[in-house]
Design a protein around this motif. Sequence first.
Motif, mmCIF file in Angstrom:
data_model
loop_
_atom_site.group_PDB
_atom_site.id
_atom_site.type_symbol
_atom_site.label_atom_id
_atom_site.label_comp_id
_atom_site.label_asym_id
_atom_site.label_seq_id
_atom_site.Cartn_x
_atom_site.Cartn_y
_atom_site.Cartn_z
ATOM 1 N N ARG A 158 0.812 -1.212 0.000
ATOM 2 C CA ARG A 158 0.000 0.000 0.000
ATOM 3 C C ARG A 158 0.842 1.257 0.000
ATOM 4 N NH1 ARG A 158 -5.230 -1.062 3.986
ATOM 5 N NH2 ARG A 158 -6.069 -2.820 2.809
ATOM 6 N N GLY A 159 2.101 1.152 0.267
ATOM 7 C CA GLY A 159 2.977 2.304 0.218
ATOM 8 C C GLY A 159 3.266 2.903 1.580
ATOM 9 N N THR A 160 4.411 3.557 1.668
ATOM 10 C CA THR A 160 4.794 4.266 2.882
ATOM 11 C C THR A 160 5.389 5.615 2.479
ATOM 12 O OG1 THR A 160 6.075 4.133 4.952
ATOM 13 C CG2 THR A 160 7.102 3.180 2.988
ATOM 14 N N GLN A 161 4.983 6.652 3.171
ATOM 15 C CA GLN A 161 5.387 8.014 2.815
ATOM 16 C C GLN A 161 6.797 8.303 3.330
ATOM 17 O OE1 GLN A 161 3.627 10.570 1.066
ATOM 18 N NE2 GLN A 161 5.640 11.575 1.158
ATOM 19 N N VAL A 162 7.622 8.852 2.456
ATOM 20 C CA VAL A 162 8.943 9.357 2.817
ATOM 21 C C VAL A 162 8.971 10.839 2.483
ATOM 22 C CG1 VAL A 162 11.408 9.312 2.274
ATOM 23 C CG2 VAL A 162 10.137 7.160 2.506
ATOM 24 N N THR A 163 9.262 11.658 3.472
ATOM 25 C CA THR A 163 9.314 13.100 3.278
ATOM 26 C C THR A 163 10.678 13.607 3.713
ATOM 27 O OG1 THR A 163 6.936 13.302 3.692
ATOM 28 C CG2 THR A 163 8.259 15.306 3.863
ATOM 29 N N VAL A 164 11.343 14.294 2.797
ATOM 30 C CA VAL A 164 12.662 14.860 3.080
ATOM 31 C C VAL A 164 12.530 16.373 2.998
ATOM 32 C CG1 VAL A 164 15.107 14.863 2.495
ATOM 33 C CG2 VAL A 164 13.704 12.833 2.007
ATOM 34 N N SER A 165 12.674 17.010 4.147
ATOM 35 C CA SER A 165 12.448 18.451 4.199
ATOM 36 C C SER A 165 13.177 19.041 5.393
ATOM 37 C CB SER A 165 10.947 18.735 4.312
ATOM 38 O OG SER A 165 10.712 20.112 4.512
ATOM 39 N N SER A 166 13.636 20.260 5.216
ATOM 40 C CA SER A 166 14.267 20.956 6.326
ATOM 41 C C SER A 166 13.237 21.797 7.069
ATOM 42 C CB SER A 166 15.415 21.824 5.820
ATOM 43 O OG SER A 166 14.956 22.728 4.820
#
Length: 122
Positions: free
Chosen positions: A114-122
Motif C-alpha cells: 500500500r505504500g509508505t510516505q517518505v518526506t525529506v524536508s528541512s
Amino acid sequence: QVHLLESGGGSVQPGGSLRLSCAASETIVSIYVMGWYRQAPGRERELVADMDPRGNTNDADSVKGRFAIARENAKNTVMQQMNSLKPENTAVYYCDGKSVVTRMGDVLTDLWGRGTQVTVSS
C-alpha cells in the motif's frame, strides 16, 4: 489474505537516512523479484531498485551510491537503506513483488504494497 506490508517511512532532514522494510504475508510461498518503486506528487511511479533471488539488482541512476537494497529470500522480505536523502526523494514508496507464488497455488504476476510516505524536508 495475500499482501505485502511496508514499514519504516517517515520524515527526515536532507542528508538523513531511513530504512524501509517490506514483509510478505504468510500466505506467500515465494517471490521471484522484490523491489521498491516510488511515486512523487504529479509524477509517474518509477523503479527505485529491485533484486532477484540470486542478488542481481536493478537500481535507478539517481540512487546509486546512496540507496542499498537487500532481501531475505527465505523470509520473503526486502529492505531499502536510504542514505544522503534529498528533498527530491520525497514520495510514496511501494514494495513490489513479481511472480508471487501463494500457498493456495496461485501465481501472481505483480503484487503491490500500500505504500509508505517518505518526506525529506528541512
